[in-house]
Write a protein that holds these residues in place. Sequence first.
Motif, PDB file in Angstrom:
ATOM      1  N   LYS A 274       0.816  -1.215   0.000  1.00  0.00           N
ATOM      2  CA  LYS A 274       0.000   0.000   0.000  1.00  0.00           C
ATOM      3  C   LYS A 274       0.850   1.265   0.000  1.00  0.00           C
ATOM      4  N   VAL A 275       1.989   1.218   0.686  1.00  0.00           N
ATOM      5  CA  VAL A 275       2.853   2.397   0.747  1.00  0.00           C
ATOM      6  C   VAL A 275       3.433   2.703  -0.628  1.00  0.00           C
ATOM      7  N   VAL A 276       3.859   1.662  -1.350  1.00  0.00           N
ATOM      8  CA  VAL A 276       4.377   1.861  -2.700  1.00  0.00           C
ATOM      9  C   VAL A 276       3.266   2.345  -3.624  1.00  0.00           C
ATOM     10  N   SER A 277       2.071   1.775  -3.487  1.00  0.00           N
ATOM     11  CA  SER A 277       0.928   2.231  -4.283  1.00  0.00           C
ATOM     12  C   SER A 277       0.633   3.704  -4.012  1.00  0.00           C
ATOM     13  N   LEU A 278       0.720   4.094  -2.754  1.00  0.00           N
ATOM     14  CA  LEU A 278       0.501   5.486  -2.385  1.00  0.00           C
ATOM     15  C   LEU A 278       1.532   6.391  -3.054  1.00  0.00           C
ATOM     16  N   LEU A 279       2.760   5.895  -3.195  1.00  0.00           N
ATOM     17  CA  LEU A 279       3.826   6.688  -3.800  1.00  0.00           C
ATOM     18  C   LEU A 279       3.503   7.040  -5.239  1.00  0.00           C
ATOM     19  N   TYR A 280       3.163   6.037  -6.067  1.00  0.00           N
ATOM     20  CA  TYR A 280       2.995   6.335  -7.486  1.00  0.00           C
ATOM     21  C   TYR A 280       1.598   6.852  -7.839  1.00  0.00           C
ATOM     22  N   THR A 281       0.614   6.649  -6.958  1.00  0.00           N
ATOM     23  CA  THR A 281      -0.726   7.148  -7.262  1.00  0.00           C
ATOM     24  C   THR A 281      -0.977   8.558  -6.734  1.00  0.00           C
ATOM     25  N   ILE A 282      -0.325   8.943  -5.642  1.00  0.00           N
ATOM     26  CA  ILE A 282      -0.635  10.220  -5.001  1.00  0.00           C
ATOM     27  C   ILE A 282       0.603  11.102  -4.811  1.00  0.00           C
ATOM     28  N   ILE A 283       1.683  10.532  -4.286  1.00  0.00           N
ATOM     29  CA  ILE A 283       2.851  11.347  -3.965  1.00  0.00           C
ATOM     30  C   ILE A 283       3.544  11.876  -5.221  1.00  0.00           C
ATOM     31  N   ILE A 284       3.661  11.029  -6.259  1.00  0.00           N
ATOM     32  CA  ILE A 284       4.308  11.480  -7.492  1.00  0.00           C
ATOM     33  C   ILE A 284       3.517  12.606  -8.168  1.00  0.00           C
ATOM     34  N   PRO A 285       2.175  12.515  -8.305  1.00  0.00           N
ATOM     35  CA  PRO A 285       1.439  13.672  -8.837  1.00  0.00           C
ATOM     36  C   PRO A 285       1.605  14.932  -8.000  1.00  0.00           C
ATOM     37  N   LEU A 286       1.863  14.765  -6.698  1.00  0.00           N
ATOM     38  CA  LEU A 286       2.131  15.918  -5.841  1.00  0.00           C
ATOM     39  C   LEU A 286       3.506  16.504  -6.132  1.00  0.00           C
ATOM     40  N   CYS A 287       4.472  15.639  -6.407  1.00  0.00           N
ATOM     41  CA  CYS A 287       5.860  16.091  -6.608  1.00  0.00           C
ATOM     42  C   CYS A 287       6.119  16.629  -8.009  1.00  0.00           C
ATOM     43  N   ASN A 288       5.373  16.144  -9.010  1.00  0.00           N
ATOM     44  CA  ASN A 288       5.658  16.530 -10.392  1.00  0.00           C
ATOM     45  C   ASN A 288       5.683  18.039 -10.622  1.00  0.00           C
ATOM     46  N   PRO A 289       4.689  18.801 -10.121  1.00  0.00           N
ATOM     47  CA  PRO A 289       4.769  20.259 -10.325  1.00  0.00           C
ATOM     48  C   PRO A 289       6.015  20.871  -9.692  1.00  0.00           C
ATOM     49  N   LEU A 290       6.416  20.367  -8.522  1.00  0.00           N
ATOM     50  CA  LEU A 290       7.627  20.876  -7.881  1.00  0.00           C
ATOM     51  C   LEU A 290       8.863  20.549  -8.710  1.00  0.00           C
ATOM     52  N   ILE A 291       8.905  19.334  -9.240  1.00  0.00           N
ATOM     53  CA  ILE A 291      10.052  18.921 -10.047  1.00  0.00           C
ATOM     54  C   ILE A 291      10.177  19.791 -11.286  1.00  0.00           C
ATOM     55  N   TYR A 292       9.044  20.078 -11.935  1.00  0.00           N
ATOM     56  CA  TYR A 292       9.082  20.841 -13.184  1.00  0.00           C
ATOM     57  C   TYR A 292       9.179  22.347 -12.983  1.00  0.00           C
ATOM     58  N   THR A 293       8.959  22.833 -11.768  1.00  0.00           N
ATOM     59  CA  THR A 293       9.094  24.269 -11.531  1.00  0.00           C
ATOM     60  C   THR A 293      10.404  24.618 -10.843  1.00  0.00           C
ATOM     61  N   LEU A 294      10.762  23.866  -9.810  1.00  0.00           N
ATOM     62  CA  LEU A 294      11.986  24.174  -9.074  1.00  0.00           C
ATOM     63  C   LEU A 294      13.231  23.972  -9.924  1.00  0.00           C
ATOM     64  N   ARG A 295      13.162  23.094 -10.929  1.00  0.00           N
ATOM     65  CA  ARG A 295      14.315  22.800 -11.763  1.00  0.00           C
ATOM     66  C   ARG A 295      14.228  23.467 -13.130  1.00  0.00           C
ATOM     67  N   ASN A 296      13.266  24.354 -13.321  1.00  0.00           N
ATOM     68  CA  ASN A 296      13.045  24.934 -14.642  1.00  0.00           C
ATOM     69  C   ASN A 296      12.884  26.445 -14.534  1.00  0.00           C
ATOM     70  N   ARG A 297      13.874  27.169 -15.016  1.00  0.00           N
ATOM     71  CA  ARG A 297      13.832  28.631 -14.903  1.00  0.00           C
ATOM     72  C   ARG A 297      12.754  29.245 -15.783  1.00  0.00           C
ATOM     73  N   GLU A 298      12.472  28.623 -16.925  1.00  0.00           N
ATOM     74  CA  GLU A 298      11.447  29.174 -17.812  1.00  0.00           C
ATOM     75  C   GLU A 298      10.075  29.146 -17.148  1.00  0.00           C
ATOM     76  N   VAL A 299       9.762  28.034 -16.473  1.00  0.00           N
ATOM     77  CA  VAL A 299       8.468  27.931 -15.795  1.00  0.00           C
ATOM     78  C   VAL A 299       8.410  28.904 -14.625  1.00  0.00           C
ATOM     79  N   LYS A 300       9.499  29.020 -13.872  1.00  0.00           N
ATOM     80  CA  LYS A 300       9.517  29.964 -12.751  1.00  0.00           C
ATOM     81  C   LYS A 300       9.363  31.396 -13.247  1.00  0.00           C
ATOM     82  N   ALA A 301       9.998  31.707 -14.368  1.00  0.00           N
ATOM     83  CA  ALA A 301       9.865  33.058 -14.929  1.00  0.00           C
ATOM     84  C   ALA A 301       8.435  33.296 -15.397  1.00  0.00           C
ATOM     85  N   ALA A 302       7.816  32.295 -16.017  1.00  0.00           N
ATOM     86  CA  ALA A 302       6.439  32.435 -16.477  1.00  0.00           C
ATOM     87  C   ALA A 302       5.483  32.607 -15.300  1.00  0.00           C
ATOM     88  N   LEU A 303       5.727  31.887 -14.201  1.00  0.00           N
ATOM     89  CA  LEU A 303       4.900  32.057 -13.004  1.00  0.00           C
ATOM     90  C   LEU A 303       5.051  33.461 -12.433  1.00  0.00           C
TER      91      LEU A 303
END
Length: 320
Positions: A274-303
């Motif tokens: 269940k913990v692994v299922s929780l990781l890929y079903t809920i935690i990863i969708p939570l982390c994806n925006p952070l991954i694509y914004t914190l590591r991307n200057r273009e997205v941060k500039a657009a925000l």
Amino acid sequence: MVQKVDSDPGRHMQNQSAVEEFILLGFQGQPALLFTAFLTIYLAILLGNGLILVVTTCDSALRTPMYFFLRNLSGLEICYTSVLLPKMMANLVTGDLTISLQACATQMFFILFLGATECFLLAAMAYDRYLAICLPLRYMMIMNHRVRARLVAGSFAISFPVQLVQIGLIFSLPFCGPNVIDDFFCDIPPVLNLACADLFLNELAVYLENVLFVIVPFFLILASYVYITRTILRMPSKTGRQKAFSTCSSHITVVSLFYGSAMLVYLQPKTPDKVVSLLYTIIIPLCNPLIYTLRNREVKAALSRLFGRKPSFEVSSEIT
């Protein structure tokens, strides 16, 4: 008088004790605390992915193929978690852990459909990075609007009929009891474990689906990054290599998290965690925006532009 003996007692048990609903045990603990935690996560997923949807749609600087795929990925993550979290939170509030067979089948279909679509969408994003880095002069000509729209539509189209067949095979099985699923959603392994029938055909279908929707996209991604890595290592400029790597780093991180956790669950279907299922079903969708914004200057500039602020850094030209 001779009493007639039923030659198939299993069939009699199925007819008399057919399961009409399942019980989702979910996570045991303090309901109020769990509800607050999942509500916070759900709102954060909606906010983070919603911001990416808005900024990649409204900002002209982000109207490139890479951000087109990112926008679709964010929309997919919102739909995916919306299939899971509202039901989990409702169970915690009401204390009713039951789910009907029809609702279970519907939930499982959308989880499989959206998850499989995400696998191919991630592969399409890897192909996009391959073209941008390995064939930069032909990139915009190849990855035109029609091509990228077809790649996204194809990701959905491949998954839809296969998952319909998969759901039909699973829920045509007899369920005689018990009806307790030790998980927080209707997933294939725990549901199949409750069926009272020969599972050879279903297990074969699950195996073939894993090959099609997990292994094949994974090797497509792997092949893309083999060519990407070879091209980057041949670049004469250190700055050019760093820029090229930076355009891939977020995607590599997301792929590693998603496929790593998904393989742990579906390549060992007998005892899902269940913990692994929780990781890929809920935690990863939570982390994806952070991954694509914190590591991307273009997205941060657009925000920053979206909220009427001047970026506090200079946005360098990157491979897009």
